[in-house]
Design a protein around this motif. Structure first.
Motif, PDB file in Angstrom:
ATOM      1  N   ASP A  33       0.812  -1.210   0.000  1.00  0.00           N
ATOM      2  CA  ASP A  33       0.000   0.000   0.000  1.00  0.00           C
ATOM      3  C   ASP A  33       0.851   1.268   0.000  1.00  0.00           C
ATOM      4  O   ASP A  33       0.334   2.373   0.145  1.00  0.00           O
ATOM      5  CB  ASP A  33      -0.951   0.009   1.202  1.00  0.00           C
ATOM      6  CG  ASP A  33      -0.214  -0.103   2.529  1.00  0.00           C
ATOM      7  OD1 ASP A  33       1.041  -0.038   2.521  1.00  0.00           O
ATOM      8  OD2 ASP A  33      -0.873  -0.254   3.562  1.00  0.00           O
ATOM      9  N   GLY A  34       2.169   1.109  -0.133  1.00  0.00           N
ATOM     10  CA  GLY A  34       3.050   2.258  -0.204  1.00  0.00           C
ATOM     11  C   GLY A  34       3.666   2.671   1.109  1.00  0.00           C
ATOM     12  O   GLY A  34       4.624   3.447   1.130  1.00  0.00           O
ATOM     13  N   ARG A  35       3.133   2.154   2.236  1.00  0.00           N
ATOM     14  CA  ARG A  35       3.724   2.480   3.523  1.00  0.00           C
ATOM     15  C   ARG A  35       4.960   1.617   3.761  1.00  0.00           C
ATOM     16  O   ARG A  35       5.146   0.591   3.125  1.00  0.00           O
ATOM     17  CB  ARG A  35       2.687   2.286   4.646  1.00  0.00           C
ATOM     18  CG  ARG A  35       1.643   3.405   4.666  1.00  0.00           C
ATOM     19  CD  ARG A  35       0.557   3.169   5.689  1.00  0.00           C
ATOM     20  NE  ARG A  35      -0.320   2.092   5.272  1.00  0.00           N
ATOM     21  CZ  ARG A  35      -0.610   1.035   6.025  1.00  0.00           C
ATOM     22  NH1 ARG A  35      -0.072   0.913   7.209  1.00  0.00           N
ATOM     23  NH2 ARG A  35      -1.435   0.110   5.577  1.00  0.00           N
ATOM     24  N   ARG A  36       5.785   2.032   4.701  1.00  0.00           N
ATOM     25  CA  ARG A  36       7.049   1.347   4.957  1.00  0.00           C
ATOM     26  C   ARG A  36       6.942   0.494   6.215  1.00  0.00           C
ATOM     27  O   ARG A  36       6.445   0.953   7.255  1.00  0.00           O
ATOM     28  CB  ARG A  36       8.171   2.376   5.089  1.00  0.00           C
ATOM     29  CG  ARG A  36       8.412   3.135   3.795  1.00  0.00           C
ATOM     30  CD  ARG A  36       9.224   4.396   4.014  1.00  0.00           C
ATOM     31  NE  ARG A  36      10.627   4.096   4.300  1.00  0.00           N
ATOM     32  CZ  ARG A  36      11.543   3.861   3.376  1.00  0.00           C
ATOM     33  NH1 ARG A  36      11.216   3.864   2.102  1.00  0.00           N
ATOM     34  NH2 ARG A  36      12.799   3.619   3.703  1.00  0.00           N
ATOM     35  N   LEU A  37       7.409  -0.756   6.113  1.00  0.00           N
ATOM     36  CA  LEU A  37       7.343  -1.690   7.234  1.00  0.00           C
ATOM     37  C   LEU A  37       8.751  -1.976   7.757  1.00  0.00           C
ATOM     38  O   LEU A  37       9.594  -2.500   7.030  1.00  0.00           O
ATOM     39  CB  LEU A  37       6.695  -3.013   6.794  1.00  0.00           C
ATOM     40  CG  LEU A  37       6.700  -4.137   7.838  1.00  0.00           C
ATOM     41  CD1 LEU A  37       5.854  -3.763   9.052  1.00  0.00           C
ATOM     42  CD2 LEU A  37       6.215  -5.441   7.215  1.00  0.00           C
ATOM     43  N   PRO A  38       9.045  -1.656   9.017  1.00  0.00           N
ATOM     44  CA  PRO A  38      10.339  -2.038   9.605  1.00  0.00           C
ATOM     45  C   PRO A  38      10.414  -3.554   9.780  1.00  0.00           C
ATOM     46  O   PRO A  38       9.443  -4.196  10.176  1.00  0.00           O
ATOM     47  CB  PRO A  38      10.346  -1.319  10.960  1.00  0.00           C
ATOM     48  CG  PRO A  38       9.232  -0.329  10.901  1.00  0.00           C
ATOM     49  CD  PRO A  38       8.227  -0.881   9.957  1.00  0.00           C
TER      50      PRO A  38
END
Length: 206
Positions: A33-38
């Motif tokens: 969805d375009g968000r960043r996951l650590p």
């Protein structure tokens, strides 16, 4: 391993001594969805295949919903926290925790479904067998699932239907803890720094 106020530790089932972690590092992956996951990664020594083990999940403070989830929340919805356990790419557990949950939570079994405090229980968590093919990999990827025990913490919006069944809304993955295991004396490929072979969306953080 700890990320912000979330802490996840692996234990042999009947031991109070955690499985030792080596070479902990944090990377960032681009979500769909375009968000960043650590992604927090480490290496651990394998237990004997099919040995019972448990996962301790702890929050050092009462979790606070993110602005992303708050922006999606409808009046009838509430925020819960979910734990997903994925072993070798297969999701074996997906549980829900209310905001007022007492931490830590000990995950020893694979519930069939529903909230962790329900009476429904499944079989014990069993440590996976080591896959020797990991040793021949020419590169290392923080997003790889083969040979990893992953614990993903997320926040999710839910509401109760007229039938009493919870309906899911927006979900936001907060952190992925990824434990790569190998028997003593066997060393999988080490994550180099920097990562010339890694996708540009999977970069180390410092």
């Amino acid at each position: 391993m700890r990320y912000e106020y979330w802490d996840v530790i692996l234990f042999p089932a009947e031991s109070h001594i955690p499985i030792q972690e080596f070479r902990t590092a944090c990377y960032v992956s681009q979500a769909q969805d375009g968000r960043r996951l650590p992604i927090l990664t480490c290496f651990v020594r394998s237990l004997s295949p099919l040995s019972p083990f448990r996962i301790s999940v702890h929050s050092w403070t009462k979790p606070t919903p993110s602005s992303y989830v708050e922006s999606k929340r409808k009046p009838e919805q509430r925020v819960v926290y979910t734990i997903r356990v994925i072993i070798d790419g297969f999701r074996i557990l997906h549980n829900y925790f209310e905001k007022n949950t007492s931490w830590p939570q000990q995950i020893r079994t694979k519930p069939t479904f529903g909230f962790l405090d329900s009476a429904i229980r499944g079989s014990s968590l069993l440590f996976p067998a080591f896959n020797p093919s990991v040793l021949s990999q020419s590169s290392w990827d923080a997003q790889e699932s083969n040979g990893r025990i992953k614990v993903i913490v997320a926040e999710e919006l839910i509401s109760e239907s007229t039938s009493g069944i919870a309906k899911s809304g927006a979900t936001n993955d907060l952190i992925c803890f990824s434990f790569q295991h190998a028997p003593k004396g066997m060393a999988p490929p080490s994550p180099p720094s920097p990562f010339p072979h890694q996708p540009s969306t999977n970069t180390p953080t410092h």
